[in-house]
Write a protein that holds these residues in place. Sequence first.
Motif, PDB file in Angstrom:
ATOM      1  N   THR A  53       0.847  -1.191   0.000  1.00  0.00           N
ATOM      2  CA  THR A  53       0.000   0.000   0.000  1.00  0.00           C
ATOM      3  C   THR A  53       0.885   1.246   0.000  1.00  0.00           C
ATOM      4  O   THR A  53       2.092   1.164   0.251  1.00  0.00           O
ATOM      5  CB  THR A  53      -0.900   0.027   1.235  1.00  0.00           C
ATOM      6  N   VAL A  54       0.279   2.391  -0.278  1.00  0.00           N
ATOM      7  CA  VAL A  54       1.039   3.651  -0.310  1.00  0.00           C
ATOM      8  C   VAL A  54       1.708   3.902   1.041  1.00  0.00           C
ATOM      9  O   VAL A  54       2.899   4.226   1.121  1.00  0.00           O
ATOM     10  CB  VAL A  54       0.115   4.829  -0.679  1.00  0.00           C
ATOM     11  N   ARG A  55       0.936   3.736   2.129  1.00  0.00           N
ATOM     12  CA  ARG A  55       1.476   4.017   3.465  1.00  0.00           C
ATOM     13  C   ARG A  55       2.616   3.074   3.818  1.00  0.00           C
ATOM     14  O   ARG A  55       3.649   3.504   4.344  1.00  0.00           O
ATOM     15  CB  ARG A  55       0.359   3.901   4.509  1.00  0.00           C
ATOM     16  N   ARG A  58       5.767   3.857   1.864  1.00  0.00           N
ATOM     17  CA  ARG A  58       6.414   5.076   2.367  1.00  0.00           C
ATOM     18  C   ARG A  58       7.185   4.797   3.647  1.00  0.00           C
ATOM     19  O   ARG A  58       8.283   5.294   3.840  1.00  0.00           O
ATOM     20  CB  ARG A  58       5.366   6.176   2.590  1.00  0.00           C
ATOM     21  N   ILE A 149       3.471   3.407  -7.031  1.00  0.00           N
ATOM     22  CA  ILE A 149       2.509   3.149  -5.947  1.00  0.00           C
ATOM     23  C   ILE A 149       2.837   4.022  -4.741  1.00  0.00           C
ATOM     24  O   ILE A 149       1.956   4.630  -4.130  1.00  0.00           O
ATOM     25  CB  ILE A 149       2.528   1.659  -5.547  1.00  0.00           C
ATOM     26  N   GLN A 151       4.272   6.887  -4.566  1.00  0.00           N
ATOM     27  CA  GLN A 151       4.031   8.310  -4.734  1.00  0.00           C
ATOM     28  C   GLN A 151       2.563   8.684  -4.590  1.00  0.00           C
ATOM     29  O   GLN A 151       2.232   9.858  -4.423  1.00  0.00           O
ATOM     30  CB  GLN A 151       4.551   8.770  -6.103  1.00  0.00           C
ATOM     31  N   GLY A 152       1.679   7.690  -4.629  1.00  0.00           N
ATOM     32  CA  GLY A 152       0.271   7.954  -4.391  1.00  0.00           C
ATOM     33  C   GLY A 152      -0.392   8.726  -5.521  1.00  0.00           C
ATOM     34  O   GLY A 152      -0.023   8.592  -6.692  1.00  0.00           O
ATOM     35  N   GLY A 153      -1.363   9.568  -5.155  1.00  0.00           N
ATOM     36  CA  GLY A 153      -2.155  10.287  -6.145  1.00  0.00           C
ATOM     37  C   GLY A 153      -1.771  11.745  -6.270  1.00  0.00           C
ATOM     38  O   GLY A 153      -0.615  12.118  -6.117  1.00  0.00           O
ATOM     39  N   SER A 155      -3.050  14.442  -4.458  1.00  0.00           N
ATOM     40  CA  SER A 155      -3.450  15.327  -3.357  1.00  0.00           C
ATOM     41  C   SER A 155      -2.256  16.139  -2.850  1.00  0.00           C
ATOM     42  O   SER A 155      -1.102  15.790  -3.098  1.00  0.00           O
ATOM     43  CB  SER A 155      -4.036  14.507  -2.200  1.00  0.00           C
ATOM     44  N   ASP A 158      -0.058  13.996  -0.695  1.00  0.00           N
ATOM     45  CA  ASP A 158       0.858  13.143  -1.450  1.00  0.00           C
ATOM     46  C   ASP A 158       2.095  13.928  -1.879  1.00  0.00           C
ATOM     47  O   ASP A 158       3.218  13.426  -1.793  1.00  0.00           O
ATOM     48  CB  ASP A 158       0.157  12.583  -2.696  1.00  0.00           C
ATOM     49  N   ASN A 162       5.918  13.092  -0.702  1.00  0.00           N
ATOM     50  CA  ASN A 162       6.920  12.759  -1.716  1.00  0.00           C
ATOM     51  C   ASN A 162       8.116  13.712  -1.666  1.00  0.00           C
ATOM     52  O   ASN A 162       9.253  13.300  -1.885  1.00  0.00           O
ATOM     53  CB  ASN A 162       6.281  12.781  -3.110  1.00  0.00           C
ATOM     54  N   TRP A 253       3.421  15.183  -9.981  1.00  0.00           N
ATOM     55  CA  TRP A 253       2.188  15.562  -9.276  1.00  0.00           C
ATOM     56  C   TRP A 253       1.334  16.481 -10.138  1.00  0.00           C
ATOM     57  O   TRP A 253       0.118  16.324 -10.230  1.00  0.00           O
ATOM     58  CB  TRP A 253       2.562  16.236  -7.953  1.00  0.00           C
TER      59      TRP A 253
END
Length: 299
Positions: A53-55, A58, A149, A151-153, A155, A158, A162, A253
């Motif tokens: 997952t993103v979390r 990270r 993955i 780096q997420g979306g 927002s 995010d 990053n 982003w």
Amino acid sequence: MIPHELLKKNNGDECRLLLTPGQRLLLLLCVMIFCWVACSVVNGILIGRLGQTVRVLRIAAVLQSVFQIILPALVTAMLVSRRPARLLEIDRTPRIVPVAWGIMLLFVSMPALNCVIQWNASLQLPESAAGIMQWMKNAEDSAAKTIEIMQGGGSIGDLIMNILIIGIMAGLGEELLFRGTLQRILQTSGMNPHLCIWLVAALFSAIHMQFFGFVPRMLLGALFGYLLYWSGCLWLPVLVHASNNIIYVTARWIALRGHGDTPVVDRVGTMPGEYVYVVVSVFLSVLLLWRIRTDCRDR
């Protein structure tokens, strides 16, 4: 002429080094292997139980930066020198002007570097090495997928995460390990400084396991190495490296927010008819490199 303080720095007198050059390198290797194995086990358990997952990715990236990159650099420096901060060259404050030139260089070199990236990505091995080619492609695709993955979306949260993880922490950690520790250990052993810079740059690129981006990453590594060599201050390449990473994550982003696939900065200089941009980019890059070198030598 090389200033007296540079000559003195290069032979290690200021660092009060312990152990022989070979022992220093062996110690660095042992510390790196121990830290890398221990952190890989922890991250493997973490990802295995909680998934990619993103979390989780990270958290794994933070652990990797701290325990696989920053910790080996600091531990080795403290064990091989009575003045570890001098060995790492983190005991001096960077000058504003070279930092500004270095960040400007990142922007003006984009068209030329994009051409190198495009050329490197198009390289093909002979048919006899098709298996190796496929392995390299799979490794790069896997690394790219993991980074995507993580780096997420699009927002604001995010972007901030990053910048902190990929921009600042990765920039600091990689410069501490590769330039501050490895390059300085090689340089203070009496090796030719230019050979040190390019050897470490090649290792820096290879360790990312992204073979179709090997050459441009090696060029960036060499840039960071020369920034350290010219300035005698690790914070200069740290700030430029972090800025390079921040530009990358910010451009991605912005592209995500605009529902684009490729950031605009990654395309400049690669489109038909943009060779003029590349020529101007090379000229300005050389000019800025000369300016940075001159400003650093005049310190």
